[in-house]
Design a protein around this motif. Structure first.
Motif, PDB file in Angstrom:
ATOM      1  N   TRP A 112       7.332   5.645 -11.376  1.00  0.00           N
ATOM      2  CA  TRP A 112       7.369   4.644 -10.314  1.00  0.00           C
ATOM      3  C   TRP A 112       7.121   5.300  -8.960  1.00  0.00           C
ATOM      4  O   TRP A 112       7.757   6.271  -8.594  1.00  0.00           O
ATOM      5  CB  TRP A 112       8.724   3.943 -10.302  1.00  0.00           C
ATOM      6  N   THR A 114       7.422   4.832  -5.161  1.00  0.00           N
ATOM      7  CA  THR A 114       8.153   3.975  -4.218  1.00  0.00           C
ATOM      8  C   THR A 114       7.299   3.575  -3.024  1.00  0.00           C
ATOM      9  O   THR A 114       7.481   2.485  -2.464  1.00  0.00           O
ATOM     10  CB  THR A 114       9.412   4.704  -3.725  1.00  0.00           C
ATOM     11  N   ASN A 117       5.175   0.828  -4.555  1.00  0.00           N
ATOM     12  CA  ASN A 117       5.854  -0.106  -5.450  1.00  0.00           C
ATOM     13  C   ASN A 117       5.000  -0.430  -6.681  1.00  0.00           C
ATOM     14  O   ASN A 117       4.907  -1.584  -7.111  1.00  0.00           O
ATOM     15  CB  ASN A 117       6.224  -1.404  -4.710  1.00  0.00           C
TER      16      ASN A 117
END
Length: 446
Positions: A112, A114, A117
């Protein structure tokens, strides 16, 4: 979560592909623990095996390259009487990671991001031609470094030569000489490979490698053995029976496989290997000699050039060949002979450029000259090989005194006498060297 099978309840956990990128219905592909019960993962399309990771070697899957620096997760494989499964643990819980398989059948790990997203690709299983399951048939080995990727294992020949020559390898290979069972069979060590598929194999997790070898020799159907768990040293034993399938030569890493051969085949192979080693040694020795001669030539050229330049700048005419002794030296010796003469007289430093005035470098230069002379010895057996030269130049070990070199023009030149002005005496050449091979690590594929 556990990616594998509960052997008591029969629950099987694996990942499968979507039908398409926007249709989550089950697709055609699955990445799962080998349903036949072996410690490896299989990429399958329906019931067809497309790719296997190789056997778990204690740290990772044996057919998967090592990671350069994995900062996302740790991994392990657990095998007990009740369950067998693979799992990974995040090293940083704030960086989520998951495994998926694309609709086209490509396994990959996502992490993932950040900042965006979004899920980003961390690693992808790069399946090459040699990863095609059993591409080379039984008793064949695949290597991407060869023009013809498939070849037969040592002591095997193509089952159907005509088809093999047309790059139709599915028929595989057969033995050239049948095994003699308990009448002198031996083993050939094949290094750096993805071990064969585990079908028709037997496993013992408490047997040493020596015991494993003896067990294989005692069974006339055993064709190979290996220690798959490199973490535990020589404490695991895998035996293969009948045929060896899906063996791959890896560019880095890999494991050792011991292939059973008839005594006559093994003797022939060892003789050929010895002959190749000697030829390789001669070639390397010749190349080293050429390099040494070139270096010595440049040093001597720079020395003479500097001498003449200094003579011109001081308005003093220097004729290098005017002195009779110099003329005789140049007539009686070639370049190598000149270096050998200075070495015996304890004047080897005169080969260097006279502008060098750092006395701390003298011992290093003398060592280079000594190694150079050792590389051009008359007898090939007296010459160090390339790996030994590297050790000689990069360590402080004592060096043997050079003898008269080959390609030396003057006849009956006396052997060197001990002199306080020459290089310190060294022990006889009974030093054993260990070569440390550099290893390059590739991105973890899974």
């Amino acid at each position: 979560m556990k990616w594998g099978k509960n052997l008591v309840t029969g629950l099987d956990r694996y990942i499968s592909s979507w039908k398409s990128s926007d249709d989550p219905a089950p697709g055609d592909f699955a990445f799962r623990l080998d349903p036949r019960g072996y410690n490896q993962m299989l990429l399958m399309r329906g019931l067809t095996i497309l790719f296997r990771t190789g056997i778990w070697n204690g740290f990772r899957w044996g057919g998967v390259p090592e990671t350069i620096s994995n900062t996302v997760y740790s991994e392990q494989f657990v095998s007990t009487a009740s369950e067998s499964y693979y799992r990974f643990d995040l090293l940083n819980s704030s960086v989520p990671s998951r495994l998926v398989i694309s609709p086209s059948g490509i396994p990959q790990r996502l992490t993932w991001i950040t900042q965006t997203n979004l899920w980003g690709s961390y690693s992808v299983v790069q399946i090459d031609q040699c990863d095609t399951y059993t591409l080379c048939g039984a008793n064949g080995i695949c290597s991407n470094s060869n023009e013809a990727v498939c070849s037969c294992l040592q002591s095997f020949v193509p089952r159907t030569p005509d088809s093999w020559n047309k790059k139709d390898w599915i028929g595989g290979c057969v033995r050239r000489t049948q095994l003699g069972c308990k009448n002198g069979d031996g083993f050939l060590q094949l290094t750096g490979v993805k071990l064969p598929d585990m079908s028709d194999s037997w496993v013992n997790t408490s047997m040493s490698l020596v015991e494993c070898r003896n067990m294989c020799l005692s069974n006339c159907s055993c064709v190979a053995y290996a220690n798959p768990d490199i973490r535990r040293g020589e404490s695991d034993c895998y035996l293969w029976f009948d045929e060896l399938k899906d063996t791959k030569k890896l560019p880095l890493g890999g494991q050792d496989l011991y292939i059973r051969m008839a005594a006559s085949e093994l003797a022939t192979y060892e003789k050929q290997s010895s002959s190749k080693s000697k030829r390789r040694g001669i070639i390397i020795g010749t190349l080293i000699s050429a390099v040494v001669l070139l270096v010595l030539g440049l040093i001597l050229y720079m020395r003479r050039r500097k001498t003449r330049r200094q003579a011109r700048s001081s308005s003093i005419r220097v004729d290098y060949f005017k002195d009779e002794s110099n003329r005789k030296d140049d007539m009686d010796h070639n370049l190598l002979g000149h270096a050998w003469k200075l070495w015996n007289e304890g004047k080897a430093l005169e080969l260097m450029n006279i502008t060098i005035d750092d006395s701390s470098s003298f011992s290093e230069i003398l060592r280079y000259i000594q190694v150079g002379l050792l590389c051009v010895q008359q007898r090939p057996d007296d010459r160090p090989n390339m790996s030994t030269v590297v050790v000689m130049l990069s360590s402080e070990i004592s060096l043997p005194q050079p003898k008269q070199p080959g390609f030396y023009t003057e006849r009956n030149f006396p052997e060197p006498e001990t002199s306080s002005s020459s290089i310190r005496s060294a022990s006889k050449n009974d030093i054993s060297f260990t070569t440390f091979e550099p290893r390059i690590f590739l991105l973890q594929l899974m």
